[in-house]
Design a protein around this motif. Structure first.
Motif: not given
Length: 309
Positions: A141-143, A237-242, A251-256
């Protein structure tokens, strides 16, 4: 008395002990769950091994272990909202899941979560969803993933990656997933085109997708972020969770926590329709907690690792 996995000090899996503990009971606005399955995540052993990581989740030693669970409500305190004795449920309970019984608010307060288990979804599958399913949904969703995208997924064979690959395919995207060569056949079965991670990743992806990559999500660290930026993917249009709250390159940081119940409904609906599969790599009785966590920490399994109680 009941049983729970406890650790007195932070450390490797040897600090984890299955102990007899006083049986908990539901208070006002709470339910007690008789746990049947607990799902293991990298977060669990990172928290139990690192006081710094534990502090980020409000956990101090001694503590219980695990977050994801599935089971049945067997006590409901006065004022518990929306749940009753006999309801099949799943969710998350910080540092509580690997136990015969756990108590959680109804409704639950973050970071805990409690959901009804849909008919047709097993406890084993339900215990994989609150972390990995929601994190995968949030990462995509973040991207703004959409049909026609070519998306690069870093860590595609991991617990979150399994869901991200399948959700991206359902969205109509072409999926390229980074992994070790030993997982290539597994990823192809999920619909991804595998590529080896490591130095030279951007060049290998460019050869595989000469028309370009339009989106990316990194589910392991920042290597895929770097490759995507080098390939000209816009940071939004790039996300990361870690990679922490301030990842490189804007870029976009996200998580659950950025996803929610509607996403779980979508995922469970796709599972029931046979459009998403949930690979279970191994199942251990809770008495073998140390072996289960050692296998999880090695990061070489294809699918989820579960504990049964």
């Amino acid at each position: 008395m009941s049983r729970a996995v406890i650790y007195q000090t932070f450390g490797d899996p040897e600090v984890l002990e299955l102990r007899d503990v006083p049986e908990p009971h539901a208070g006002p606005g709470e339910v007690r769950v008789r746990v049947s399955v607990a799902g293991l995540n990298p977060m669990d052993w990172i928290v139990s091994s690192s006081p710094e990581a534990a502090a980020m989740f409000g956990v101090t030693a001694p503590a219980g272990f695990g977050y994801e669970f599935a089971g049945v409500v067997d006590e409901a305190g006065p004022g518990a909202d929306g749940f009753a004795v006999g309801d099949r449920v799943y969710g998350g309970a910080m540092a509580k899941a690997a136990a015969d019984f756990l108590v959680v608010g109804a409704p639950a307060q973050a970071p805990d979560a409690l959901y009804r288990t849909p008919d047709g979804i097993s406890d084993e599958v339900a215990a994989t969803l609150p972390v990995t399913g929601l994190t995968a949904a949030a990462a995509l969703q973040a991207i703004g993933l959409r049909a026609g995208d070519t998306v690069l997924i870093g860590g595609a064979a991991g617990g979150v990656g399994v869901f991200a690959v399948q959700l991206a395919k359902l969205a109509g995207a072409r999926v390229i997933g980074t992994a070790s060569e030993g997982t290539f056949d597994f990823l192809r079965q999920l619909g991804a085109e595998p590529v080896t991670y490591g130095p030279g990743l951007a060049d290998r992806v460019r050869a595989l997708a000469p028309d370009g990559v339009t989106a990316a999500t990194d589910l392991f660290g920042t290597e895929t972020v770097g490759a995507a930026l080098a390939l000209g993917v816009p940071p939004e249009r790039i996300s990361t969770i870690a990679a922490g709250p301030n990842p490189p390159g804007g870029v976009r940081a996200t998580g659950g926590s950025d996803a929610g119940p509607a996403d779980l409904d979508r995922i469970t609906g796709a599972i029931l329709a046979g459009r998403i599969t949930v690979p279970i790599a191994a199942t251990f009785p809770v008495e073998q907690i140390r072996d289960a966590v050692a296998l999880q920490a090695a990061r070489h399994t294809h699918g989820r690792i579960l504990l049964t109680l």
